[in-house]
Design a protein around this motif. Structure first.
Motif, PDB file in Angstrom:
ATOM      1  N   PHE A  36      39.500  30.259  53.324  1.00  0.00           N
ATOM      2  CA  PHE A  36      39.932  29.869  52.281  1.00  0.00           C
ATOM      3  C   PHE A  36      40.011  28.573  52.153  1.00  0.00           C
ATOM      4  CE2 PHE A  36      43.590  28.578  49.179  1.00  0.00           C
ATOM      5  CZ  PHE A  36      42.619  28.752  48.029  1.00  0.00           C
ATOM      6  N   THR A  37      39.031  27.655  51.479  1.00  0.00           N
ATOM      7  CA  THR A  37      38.937  26.499  51.297  1.00  0.00           C
ATOM      8  C   THR A  37      39.084  26.060  49.615  1.00  0.00           C
ATOM      9  OG1 THR A  37      37.646  26.057  53.190  1.00  0.00           O
ATOM     10  CG2 THR A  37      37.757  24.190  51.614  1.00  0.00           C
ATOM     11  N   PRO A  38      40.279  25.849  49.176  1.00  0.00           N
ATOM     12  CA  PRO A  38      40.548  25.988  47.819  1.00  0.00           C
ATOM     13  C   PRO A  38      39.637  25.234  47.071  1.00  0.00           C
ATOM     14  CG  PRO A  38      42.545  24.678  48.975  1.00  0.00           C
ATOM     15  CD  PRO A  38      41.456  25.488  49.913  1.00  0.00           C
ATOM     16  N   ARG A  39      39.102  25.356  45.944  1.00  0.00           N
ATOM     17  CA  ARG A  39      38.400  24.492  44.947  1.00  0.00           C
ATOM     18  C   ARG A  39      39.330  23.844  44.151  1.00  0.00           C
ATOM     19  NH1 ARG A  39      35.870  29.632  44.281  1.00  0.00           N
ATOM     20  NH2 ARG A  39      36.769  29.886  42.151  1.00  0.00           N
ATOM     21  N   ILE A  40      38.893  22.715  43.564  1.00  0.00           N
ATOM     22  CA  ILE A  40      39.690  22.127  42.779  1.00  0.00           C
ATOM     23  C   ILE A  40      40.333  22.788  41.504  1.00  0.00           C
ATOM     24  CG2 ILE A  40      39.903  20.125  41.017  1.00  0.00           C
ATOM     25  CD1 ILE A  40      37.611  18.810  42.690  1.00  0.00           C
ATOM     26  N   GLY A  41      41.785  22.817  41.285  1.00  0.00           N
ATOM     27  CA  GLY A  41      42.344  23.526  40.497  1.00  0.00           C
ATOM     28  C   GLY A  41      42.705  24.982  40.982  1.00  0.00           C
ATOM     29  N   GLN A  42      42.022  25.504  42.092  1.00  0.00           N
ATOM     30  CA  GLN A  42      42.485  27.003  42.550  1.00  0.00           C
ATOM     31  C   GLN A  42      43.640  26.822  43.180  1.00  0.00           C
ATOM     32  OE1 GLN A  42      39.148  28.218  44.908  1.00  0.00           O
ATOM     33  NE2 GLN A  42      40.175  30.666  44.790  1.00  0.00           N
ATOM     34  N   ALA A  43      44.592  27.769  43.081  1.00  0.00           N
ATOM     35  CA  ALA A  43      45.888  27.953  43.915  1.00  0.00           C
ATOM     36  C   ALA A  43      46.056  28.782  44.906  1.00  0.00           C
ATOM     37  CB  ALA A  43      47.210  28.284  42.494  1.00  0.00           C
ATOM     38  N   HIS A  44      45.066  29.949  44.760  1.00  0.00           N
ATOM     39  CA  HIS A  44      45.158  30.899  46.017  1.00  0.00           C
ATOM     40  C   HIS A  44      43.789  31.491  45.886  1.00  0.00           C
ATOM     41  CE1 HIS A  44      49.418  30.863  46.004  1.00  0.00           C
ATOM     42  NE2 HIS A  44      49.539  31.054  44.671  1.00  0.00           N
ATOM     43  N   PRO A  45      43.636  31.915  47.051  1.00  0.00           N
ATOM     44  CA  PRO A  45      42.138  32.696  47.270  1.00  0.00           C
ATOM     45  C   PRO A  45      41.947  33.758  46.311  1.00  0.00           C
ATOM     46  CG  PRO A  45      43.528  33.276  49.306  1.00  0.00           C
ATOM     47  CD  PRO A  45      44.138  32.217  48.354  1.00  0.00           C
ATOM     48  N   GLU A  46      40.647  33.834  45.751  1.00  0.00           N
ATOM     49  CA  GLU A  46      40.493  34.944  44.758  1.00  0.00           C
ATOM     50  C   GLU A  46      40.595  36.130  45.453  1.00  0.00           C
ATOM     51  OE1 GLU A  46      36.799  34.620  42.143  1.00  0.00           O
ATOM     52  OE2 GLU A  46      36.027  36.330  43.603  1.00  0.00           O
ATOM     53  N   SER A  47      41.058  37.399  44.905  1.00  0.00           N
ATOM     54  CA  SER A  47      41.439  38.470  45.435  1.00  0.00           C
ATOM     55  C   SER A  47      40.425  39.682  45.030  1.00  0.00           C
ATOM     56  CB  SER A  47      42.673  38.939  45.414  1.00  0.00           C
ATOM     57  OG  SER A  47      43.384  39.326  44.077  1.00  0.00           O
ATOM     58  N   LYS A  48      39.918  40.546  45.465  1.00  0.00           N
ATOM     59  CA  LYS A  48      39.271  41.561  45.073  1.00  0.00           C
ATOM     60  C   LYS A  48      39.569  42.807  45.581  1.00  0.00           C
ATOM     61  CE  LYS A  48      35.026  38.703  44.342  1.00  0.00           C
ATOM     62  NZ  LYS A  48      33.661  38.604  44.665  1.00  0.00           N
ATOM     63  N   ARG A  49      39.782  43.887  44.551  1.00  0.00           N
ATOM     64  CA  ARG A  49      40.223  45.241  44.890  1.00  0.00           C
ATOM     65  C   ARG A  49      39.308  46.221  44.056  1.00  0.00           C
ATOM     66  NH1 ARG A  49      46.615  45.318  44.358  1.00  0.00           N
ATOM     67  NH2 ARG A  49      45.893  44.858  42.386  1.00  0.00           N
ATOM     68  N   TRP A  50      39.357  47.407  44.816  1.00  0.00           N
ATOM     69  CA  TRP A  50      38.588  48.506  43.843  1.00  0.00           C
ATOM     70  C   TRP A  50      39.606  49.759  43.597  1.00  0.00           C
ATOM     71  CZ3 TRP A  50      33.337  47.965  43.131  1.00  0.00           C
ATOM     72  CH2 TRP A  50      32.719  46.771  43.857  1.00  0.00           C
ATOM     73  N   ARG A  51      39.379  50.095  42.379  1.00  0.00           N
ATOM     74  CA  ARG A  51      40.430  51.247  41.881  1.00  0.00           C
ATOM     75  C   ARG A  51      39.547  52.454  41.454  1.00  0.00           C
ATOM     76  NH1 ARG A  51      45.609  50.236  41.144  1.00  0.00           N
ATOM     77  NH2 ARG A  51      46.070  48.098  41.356  1.00  0.00           N
ATOM     78  N   VAL A  52      39.893  53.696  41.406  1.00  0.00           N
ATOM     79  CA  VAL A  52      39.412  54.679  40.799  1.00  0.00           C
ATOM     80  C   VAL A  52      40.205  54.743  39.429  1.00  0.00           C
ATOM     81  CG1 VAL A  52      39.089  57.055  40.736  1.00  0.00           C
ATOM     82  CG2 VAL A  52      38.616  55.939  42.901  1.00  0.00           C
ATOM     83  N   GLU A  53      39.483  54.921  38.309  1.00  0.00           N
ATOM     84  CA  GLU A  53      40.170  54.982  36.933  1.00  0.00           C
ATOM     85  C   GLU A  53      40.040  56.399  36.365  1.00  0.00           C
ATOM     86  OE1 GLU A  53      40.661  50.522  35.255  1.00  0.00           O
ATOM     87  OE2 GLU A  53      39.127  51.850  34.511  1.00  0.00           O
ATOM     88  N   ILE A  54      40.991  56.879  35.609  1.00  0.00           N
ATOM     89  CA  ILE A  54      40.991  58.083  34.956  1.00  0.00           C
ATOM     90  C   ILE A  54      40.794  58.101  33.442  1.00  0.00           C
ATOM     91  CG2 ILE A  54      42.076  60.519  34.758  1.00  0.00           C
ATOM     92  CD1 ILE A  54      43.086  59.790  37.374  1.00  0.00           C
ATOM     93  N   LEU A  55      39.886  58.540  32.825  1.00  0.00           N
ATOM     94  CA  LEU A  55      39.852  58.615  31.366  1.00  0.00           C
ATOM     95  C   LEU A  55      40.932  59.624  30.767  1.00  0.00           C
ATOM     96  CD1 LEU A  55      38.660  57.360  28.743  1.00  0.00           C
ATOM     97  CD2 LEU A  55      37.123  59.268  28.710  1.00  0.00           C
ATOM     98  N   ASP A  56      42.101  59.053  30.151  1.00  0.00           N
ATOM     99  CA  ASP A  56      43.032  59.886  29.427  1.00  0.00           C
ATOM    100  C   ASP A  56      42.795  59.858  28.082  1.00  0.00           C
ATOM    101  OD1 ASP A  56      45.040  61.645  29.195  1.00  0.00           O
ATOM    102  OD2 ASP A  56      46.729  60.411  30.200  1.00  0.00           O
TER     103      ASP A  56
END
Length: 109
Positions: A36-56
């Motif tokens: 993690f080398t922050p860019r100007i204005g970036q407070a924390h590293p970007e996080s990516k997660r995957w989810r399964v969603e259900i149509l209700d």
């Protein structure tokens, strides 16, 4: 067990073990800096997660756990599809896989 611990304490190369510990500690800190080398204005590293969603009805809802990689989410969806392919009324359950991306940026007051 006491004898094994006593033998280890008598035969261990303590300066060598301390050097190995310091190397490990340094490697952890270097890895964090590289990861993690922050860019100007970036407070924390970007996080990516995957989810399964259900149509209700008309709304997509989270279907449980968030995963750190897509393969785990795909396996989870396949498991859900195999175990619960239909709602109680017999209609098929609609699911999708989504990627959640979060960025934290610094905003001046």
């Amino acid at each position: 067990m006491y004898d094994a611990l006593n033998t280890f304490q008598q035969t261990a190369d303590w300066p060598q073990l301390r050097l190995a510990q310091m190397r490990h500690h340094l490697a952890e800190h270097i890895a964090k800096e590289v990861a993690f080398t922050p860019r100007i204005g970036q407070a924390h590293p970007e996080s990516k997660r995957w989810r399964v969603e259900i149509l209700d009805g008309e709304e997509w809802l989270p279907g449980g756990t968030a995963f750190t990689n897509r393969a785990e989410a795909v396996a989870h969806r396949q498991d859900l599809d195999a175990r619960t392919p239909r709602w109680a009324d017999g209609t098929p359950v609609r699911r999708r896989i989504v990627q959640e991306t979060t960025q934290y940026t610094v905003k001046e007051a």
